[in-house]
Design an enzyme around this catalytic site. Structure first.
Site, PDB file in Angstrom:
ATOM      1  N   ASN A   1       0.841  -1.198   0.000  1.00  0.00           N
ATOM      2  CA  ASN A   1       0.000   0.000   0.000  1.00  0.00           C
ATOM      3  C   ASN A   1       0.879   1.252   0.000  1.00  0.00           C
ATOM      4  OD1 ASN A   1      -2.689   1.487   0.620  1.00  0.00           O
ATOM      5  ND2 ASN A   1      -1.299   2.226   2.211  1.00  0.00           N
ATOM      6  N   GLU A   2       0.679   2.132  -0.974  1.00  0.00           N
ATOM      7  CA  GLU A   2       1.339   3.444  -1.034  1.00  0.00           C
ATOM      8  C   GLU A   2       2.832   3.356  -0.706  1.00  0.00           C
ATOM      9  OE1 GLU A   2      -0.852   6.256   1.344  1.00  0.00           O
ATOM     10  OE2 GLU A   2      -2.571   6.238  -0.010  1.00  0.00           O
TER      11      GLU A   2
ATOM     12  N   GLU B   1      -8.501   3.819  -3.631  1.00  0.00           N
ATOM     13  CA  GLU B   1      -8.832   4.741  -2.535  1.00  0.00           C
ATOM     14  C   GLU B   1      -9.227   6.073  -3.156  1.00  0.00           C
ATOM     15  OE1 GLU B   1      -6.250   5.336   0.836  1.00  0.00           O
ATOM     16  OE2 GLU B   1      -5.549   3.251   0.776  1.00  0.00           O
TER      17      GLU B   1
ATOM     18  N   GLN C   1     -13.555   5.423   3.311  1.00  0.00           N
ATOM     19  CA  GLN C   1     -13.725   4.006   3.588  1.00  0.00           C
ATOM     20  C   GLN C   1     -15.206   3.678   3.701  1.00  0.00           C
ATOM     21  OE1 GLN C   1     -11.153   2.483   6.684  1.00  0.00           O
ATOM     22  NE2 GLN C   1      -9.477   3.825   6.099  1.00  0.00           N
TER      23      GLN C   1
END
Length: 489
Positions: free
Chosen positions: A171-172, A291, A348
């Protein structure tokens, strides 16, 4: 004010993958604990899952949910969250400086997914861990072998493998705030070897490689190019993340920010295709926009959140109506890019920058809930290339911005849906729709979601509701409104 839409069945952008209506559930704040999982609460079932949350998520019709993060995954030991609950260790979460009880883990997540009729998008830790850990988790979830981790799953009461198809490889990882941050070459090499190893274990899976954490990072573009050069043949999607900041330049600028998403997607598509051309490959890398959302309301509060708490109130944005229109326009933008955007996760799902906000006694469906629900419900079939005409206004960042933001979706042989935002705060728009030059409409249905106050937020006592509009021969869009118009041609 007059607006017009033109489309033709011969000019399709592409088939809509329902996974563009997916979401993210991360172990942070009250996203899981006191949100999805709240044992002891009278509103929870025998497994500890909030029944009202289950109903709301089912109303959103979320096809896939990414888990367990997010930043959380980059220091997470998934095996801490399996087995007898009284033997699970309580750990520190470095990403959000909180305490993780590990009472909710992989098996609880998979059980909850069944209750909300969804599927898993599983993320692996490539921050503090790597290839072996990713393969162990894959074995636990997907393998039917007589081997250690598959047998652990059986010992924990889950005989049948979960068969999770989609896997996020970290992630990222470009971001300096990420635990285990890596350079593009380090990450690209790690992803390539991880993807190869995981596919040797289960050839049916598909993998998502981390793109830039946002379009404003200094390494944007260079990151995508270097990473894909290392792993192009062994990944299927590249991720995109984007959060919209506070409306410092006013409402009319705020509701135009979906144009940033459009520009961002075009840039990433170009970067992917440049690597494809360089490699002389026949393979196309598609996009997982896993996201995206509006995120600014909770920033001031979060500066004062004390570290090392369990499930603190964090990132609990209370959304208003101008946010809802921006979310609606972002969904329209995703629909316009279905040729390359196959997965998208609004981030989210519950409490943490989410359409669902819980308390001990119930929940609120926030203003952004309605457009998310509508696109999941009515946004199926294929997107038609839509020509939009309307008056416009000036925004320094974007130039001319049309008051009408819209797209036409063909649901079936003779059924269509129009999603439309009227950005004008005070004027009604008369909308003309022309499909296939001479088609006539019948059985028209028009849902409208509007509010005269851009700053209005839903509460337990008062909320904006969607209403059915009876158009007498002329489709009209209320000022500052989200609209869903379905008809047969």
């Amino acid at each position: 004010m007059q607006g017009a839409l033109y489309a033709n069945d011969l000019f399709s952008i592409g088939k809509i993958d329902h996974r563009i209506s997916s979401s993210l559930a991360e172990n942070m704040g009250r996203g899981i604990y006191k949100g999805i999982y709240d044992p002891g609460n009278d509103l929870s079932d025998s497994d500890g899952f909030r029944k009202d949350v289950i109903s709301a998520v089912k109303e959103l019709n979320v096809p896939m949910i990414r888990y367990p993060g997010g930043n959380f995954v980059s220091s997470y030991h998934w095996e801490d969250g399996i087995g007898p609950k009284n033997q699970r260790p309580q750990k520190v979460d470095l990403a959000w400086q909180s305490i993780e009880s590990n009472q909710f883990g992989v098996d609880e997540f998979m059980a909850w997914l069944k209750k909300v009729s969804s599927t898993a998008m599983m993320a692996v830790n490539l921050g503090t861990r790597g290839i072996e850990d990713a393969c162990n988790l894959l074995e636990y979830c997907n393998m039917d072998t007589n081997t250690y981790w598959a047998n652990k799953r059986r010992e924990n009461g889950h005989e049948v493998p979960y068969h999770i198809k989609t896997w996020c490889l970290g992630n990222e990882m470009d971001a300096p705030w990420q635990i285990g941050h890596k350079t593009s070459h380090e990450y690209g090499e790690l992803v390539n070897e991880t993807a190869k190893a995981m596919r040797s274990l289960d050839p049916t899976i598909e993998t998502v490689v981390c793109g830039s954490s946002n379009e404003d990072t200094p390494t944007f573009g260079i990151w995508e190019t270097n990473v894909l050069n290392e792993c192009y043949d062994n990944v299927d999607y590249i991720s995109m993340h984007q959060y919209y900041d506070l409306p410092a330049k006013g409402t009319m600028h705020h509701v135009a920010k979906s144009l940033r998403m459009d520009q961002f997607i075009n840039s990433v598509v170009a970067l992917c295709d440049a690597v494809k051309a360089t490699k002389k490959s026949s393979k196309t890398i598609n996009i997982s926009f896993d996201e995206w959302n509006v995120w600014y309301h909770s920033n001031e509060h979060d500066e004062h959140v004390k570290s090392w708490q369990q499930a603190p109130h964090r990132l609990e944005d209370v959304y208003n109506f101008e946010d809802a229109l921006l979310v609606g326009s972002s969904l329209i933008t995703l629909l316009k890019h279905v040729d390359r955007v196959k997965i998208a996760c609004f981030a989210q799902l519950v409490n943490v920058i989410a359409p669902i906000l819980t308390s001990e006694n119930g929940l609120i469906e926030q203003t952004i809930f309605m457009p998310i629900r509508d696109v999941s419900k009515y946004g199926y079939g294929e997107t038609l290339r839509t020509s939009v005409q309307s008056p416009s206004y000036q925004v320094p960042e974007f130039g001319d911005v049309q008051y009408l933001d819209s797209v036409i979706v063909k649901n079936s042989a003779d059924t269509y849906t129009v999603f439309a935002v009227n950005r004008h705060e005070t004027e009604t728009m008369n909308l003309a729709i022309n499909i296939n030059d001479d088609d006539r409409f019948q059985e028209t249905s028009h849902l409208s979601y509007s509010c005269s106050d851009p700053k209005f937020s839903n509460t337990a006592d008062q909320s904006v509701t969607e209403e059915t509009v009876h158009d007498d021969g002329q489709i009209t869009l209320k000022p500052f409104s989200w609209n869903v118009i379905t008809f047969k041609a």
